[in-house]
Write a protein that holds these residues in place. Structure first.
Motif, PDB file in Angstrom:
ATOM      1  N   GLU A 107       0.858  -1.190  -0.010  1.00  0.00           N
ATOM      2  CA  GLU A 107       0.044  -0.106  -0.064  1.00  0.00           C
ATOM      3  C   GLU A 107       0.908   1.345   0.025  1.00  0.00           C
ATOM      4  O   GLU A 107       0.716   2.039  -0.712  1.00  0.00           O
ATOM      5  N   ALA A 108       2.050   1.334   0.685  1.00  0.00           N
ATOM      6  CA  ALA A 108       2.951   2.375   0.791  1.00  0.00           C
ATOM      7  C   ALA A 108       3.469   2.837  -0.465  1.00  0.00           C
ATOM      8  O   ALA A 108       3.453   3.956  -0.830  1.00  0.00           O
ATOM      9  N   TYR A 109       3.903   1.592  -1.231  1.00  0.00           N
ATOM     10  CA  TYR A 109       4.693   2.126  -2.378  1.00  0.00           C
ATOM     11  C   TYR A 109       3.477   2.429  -3.457  1.00  0.00           C
ATOM     12  O   TYR A 109       3.867   3.230  -4.082  1.00  0.00           O
ATOM     13  N   ILE A 110       2.618   1.870  -3.623  1.00  0.00           N
ATOM     14  CA  ILE A 110       1.618   2.207  -4.665  1.00  0.00           C
ATOM     15  C   ILE A 110       0.997   3.574  -4.291  1.00  0.00           C
ATOM     16  O   ILE A 110       1.094   4.417  -5.237  1.00  0.00           O
ATOM     17  N   SER A 111       0.856   3.934  -3.098  1.00  0.00           N
ATOM     18  CA  SER A 111       0.135   5.037  -2.564  1.00  0.00           C
ATOM     19  C   SER A 111       1.202   6.316  -2.911  1.00  0.00           C
ATOM     20  O   SER A 111       0.848   7.275  -3.432  1.00  0.00           O
ATOM     21  N   ASN A 112       2.364   5.917  -2.879  1.00  0.00           N
ATOM     22  CA  ASN A 112       3.733   7.047  -2.918  1.00  0.00           C
ATOM     23  C   ASN A 112       3.662   7.206  -4.631  1.00  0.00           C
ATOM     24  O   ASN A 112       3.575   8.551  -4.825  1.00  0.00           O
ATOM     25  N   ILE A 113       3.648   6.249  -5.264  1.00  0.00           N
ATOM     26  CA  ILE A 113       3.736   6.557  -6.729  1.00  0.00           C
ATOM     27  C   ILE A 113       2.456   7.265  -7.340  1.00  0.00           C
ATOM     28  O   ILE A 113       2.472   8.272  -7.959  1.00  0.00           O
ATOM     29  N   LEU A 114       1.190   6.882  -6.547  1.00  0.00           N
ATOM     30  CA  LEU A 114      -0.026   7.439  -7.181  1.00  0.00           C
ATOM     31  C   LEU A 114      -0.179   9.050  -6.650  1.00  0.00           C
ATOM     32  O   LEU A 114      -0.667   9.968  -7.190  1.00  0.00           O
ATOM     33  N   ASN A 115       0.347   8.914  -5.418  1.00  0.00           N
ATOM     34  CA  ASN A 115       0.417  10.610  -5.016  1.00  0.00           C
ATOM     35  C   ASN A 115       1.139  11.625  -5.726  1.00  0.00           C
ATOM     36  O   ASN A 115       1.022  12.615  -5.943  1.00  0.00           O
ATOM     37  N   GLU A 116       2.504  10.946  -6.096  1.00  0.00           N
ATOM     38  CA  GLU A 116       3.328  11.855  -6.733  1.00  0.00           C
ATOM     39  C   GLU A 116       2.664  12.250  -8.236  1.00  0.00           C
ATOM     40  O   GLU A 116       2.768  13.186  -8.657  1.00  0.00           O
ATOM     41  N   LYS A 117       1.936  11.303  -8.687  1.00  0.00           N
ATOM     42  CA  LYS A 117       1.453  11.538 -10.106  1.00  0.00           C
ATOM     43  C   LYS A 117       0.229  12.604  -9.802  1.00  0.00           C
ATOM     44  O   LYS A 117       0.116  13.595 -10.579  1.00  0.00           O
TER      45      LYS A 117
END
Length: 598
Positions: free
Chosen positions: A384-394
């Protein structure tokens, strides 16, 4: 109905203006009402009512050293006004008939009274003391001179010595007068710009007689001077007459008929007798009704222009709302398209290729170790942390794009509004000029509606509203657009990481099936992205749809506050109906005056 009742009816009609009621009740109006302009118009009508039963007044105006006081003395048949006392003191002096000589300076709190010589001395003591004359309501003299029985004379300061204070006093007297004698120095015809002052007097419906003085000091043929001045200002005056006020004064004092004829003063007296004195009541009625019609027609124009401006602003608001909706939809769709394109072609692509490379590089003896590495990578990638980080950067980058596109959109709206207001203002001014030019109910001087402080009073309001709109509505748009966007991080839907890892890991049990394992990697990433894309898009749609609504609501609120002064639509509609009814009543009142004035 007598004349006085008709003028009172005109005043009552004027007082019934819905815009005036708003001013008096401190009510809100969609376009700011020019209180000074309305107050000035009301005062003119008040003075007109007051003037109905007063004696005929003649105001003498002109430049410094034009010979106004000398002319006044010739009229009076006595040296009742010391030469240049008005210029020296800045006082406006009223001279009228009275059985006994007297003089008075009426101040705010008391009056100074005495014989004329004492009052003139008192005026001299306060020469250029504006504080004293600011407290002076009026200066008047009375003389038992038969020439003063038919009309009252008002001596004013020279135009060059008029300050803002004594200018207002002069205007007050002009507003109450019946006839203006405008004295020109024959030496300096055409050397001073008096057109604005002439317009100010003429628009009040006051007849002006132009008097060229000092012809005894000039070699030029008086008829040439008369023709020249008539060509320059003929549209503003009833007649142009050339005289020598000095010779006139001397002839009256010495009873010299030859000198009187030589002075040209007799011609002026004959004109006044034929057109003013012997017809004083007729002239007075003509002046009063003409002035009343002029004021009503001016008021019609002001209200019509106000109504037009309100309609224009309503149209502008609706157009802006449509443009904001258009840009809102366009920006929303572009943001979602950009995300979908990124999600499909870029999201987790590098991570997928890294996983496939591990499989490609895997050997039989390192299988167990590689499987652990794959498991670890999968756990990390699909956390969740990794996916959330990528999506939030986008999404942070999308937010920046969102704000930039809104700023560009609002800048374009600003430009569009500016062009439309400029076109409206120019077109409305042309229409107003045509109305003034072709209207029979206005004086030539009403052209001041196209110049100075009154020019396009409500058109100026529209322009001012536009400026306010830029500052209040579109200026801080960036803050409005971005407000609340970074309050909380984006949380993606939960992914079934365990199942994903199991599928990929099982593909590594057999070295011979590496290709299948790589294909499984492609399928798993595709499947996981496909499975959750709709949930993610739903969240994004909610985010940007909600933000768009906030942006539109905030901007529209600012537009209403600045474009129509915060007025509600129901109130605007009510005011428009009230103005339309008022215009109808004013037209009926004006028609009644016209019938009597024919």
């Amino acid at each position: 109905m007598n004349d006085l009742q008709r003028i009172f009816k005109a005043k009552e009609a004027l007082d019934a203006s819905p815009l005036r009621r708003r001013l008096k009740d401190d009510g809100q109006a969609p376009v700011v009402i020019d209180e000074d302009l309305f107050k000035a118009e009301e005062e003119k009508m008040d003075k007109l009512v007051k003037n109905v039963d007063s004696s005929l007044k003649v105001v003498i105006m002109g430049e410094v050293k034009a010979g106004k006081s000398t002319l006044l003395n010739a009229f009076a048949g006595s040296n009742v006004s010391p030469t240049d006392v008005a210029e020296a003191t800045g006082a406006v002096i009223e001279i009228k008939y009275h059985p006994e000589e007297y003089g008075a300076i009426h101040l705010d709190d008391h009056s100074i009274e005495g014989v004329p010589e004492e009052i003139y001395n008192k005026l001299g003591e306060h020469n250029n003391n504006q504080e004293f004359f600011n407290r002076s309501k009026s200066v008047e003299f009375g003389f038992p001179i038969s020439n003063l029985k038919e009309f009252t004379l008002v001596d004013t300061p020279g135009l060059e010595t008029i300050t803002e204070d004594n200018s207002n006093r002069t205007k007050d007297y002009v507003a109450e007068t019946d006839v203006v004698l405008w004295v020109f120095n024959g030496h300096h015809l055409g050397q001073s710009d008096i057109e604005e002052a002439l317009i100010e007097v003429n628009r009040l419906g006051k007849p002006i007689i132009a008097v060229i003085n000092r012809i005894d000091e000039i070699d030029e043929d008086p008829e040439v001077l008369i023709d020249y001045l008539d060509e320059e200002i003929g549209m503003f005056v009833e007649s142009v007459i050339a005289i020598s006020a000095w010779k006139a004064n001397q002839s009256v004092m010495s009873a010299d008929d030859d000198l009187l004829e030589e002075s040209g003063f007799e011609h002026l007296l004959e004109y006044i007798h034929a057109n003013i004195s012997s017809k004083s009541e007729e002239v007075k009625k003509d002046v009063i009704f003409s002035s009343a019609q002029s004021l009503l027609n001016r008021d019609l124009l002001l209200h019509e222009e106000y109504l037009k401006t309100v309609g224009f602003l309503e149209e502008q608001m609706n157009n802006i709302y449509k443009k904001i909706d258009m840009y809102s939809s366009r920006i929303y769709n572009h943001i979602l398209y950009s995300f979908e394109n990124w999600y499909k072609h870029e999201f987790l692509n590098e991570e997928k290729e890294d996983m496939k490379k591990i499989i490609q590089d895997s050997g039989y003896w390192s299988l167990k170790k590689d499987k652990k590495e794959v498991d670890s990578h999968l756990q990390s990638i699909f956390s969740e942390a990794y996916i959330s980080n990528i999506l939030n950067e986008k999404i942070t980058r999308l937010d920046e794009m969102y704000a930039e596109e809104w700023e560009e959109a609002l800048e374009q709206v600003k430009k569009d509004v500016q062009i439309e207001i400029y076109e409206f203002k120019n077109e409305a001014e042309k229409e107003l000029e045509l109305k003034i030019t072709h209207s029979q109910g206005l004086n030539d001087g009403d052209a001041d509606l196209l110049a100075g402080a009154s020019k396009g009073a409500w058109l100026g309001g529209a322009t001012g509203a536009a400026s306010a709109f830029y500052a209040a509505a579109l200026g801080p748009a960036a803050a409005t657009v971005t407000a609340g966007m970074a309050v909380s991080a984006f949380i993606p839907p939960m992914l079934f990481v365990g199942a994903t890892i199991g599928v990929v890991s099982s593909a590594l049990k057999f070295k011979s099936e590496k290709n299948l394992a790589e294909k499984n990697i492609d399928d798993v990433f595709k499947e996981v992205k496909g499975e959750y894309v709709q949930d993610i898009l739903y969240s994004l749609r909610e985010k940007y749809s909600t933000q768009n609504e906030k942006v539109k609501e905030n901007i529209q609120t600012m537009i209403v506050d600045s474009f129509v002064n915060g007025a509600e639509q129901d109130d605007i509609n009510l005011l428009k109906r009230e103005i339309e009814n008022y215009l109808y009543r004013i037209k009926i009142t004006n028609e009644d005056l016209q019938l009597v004035h024919k």
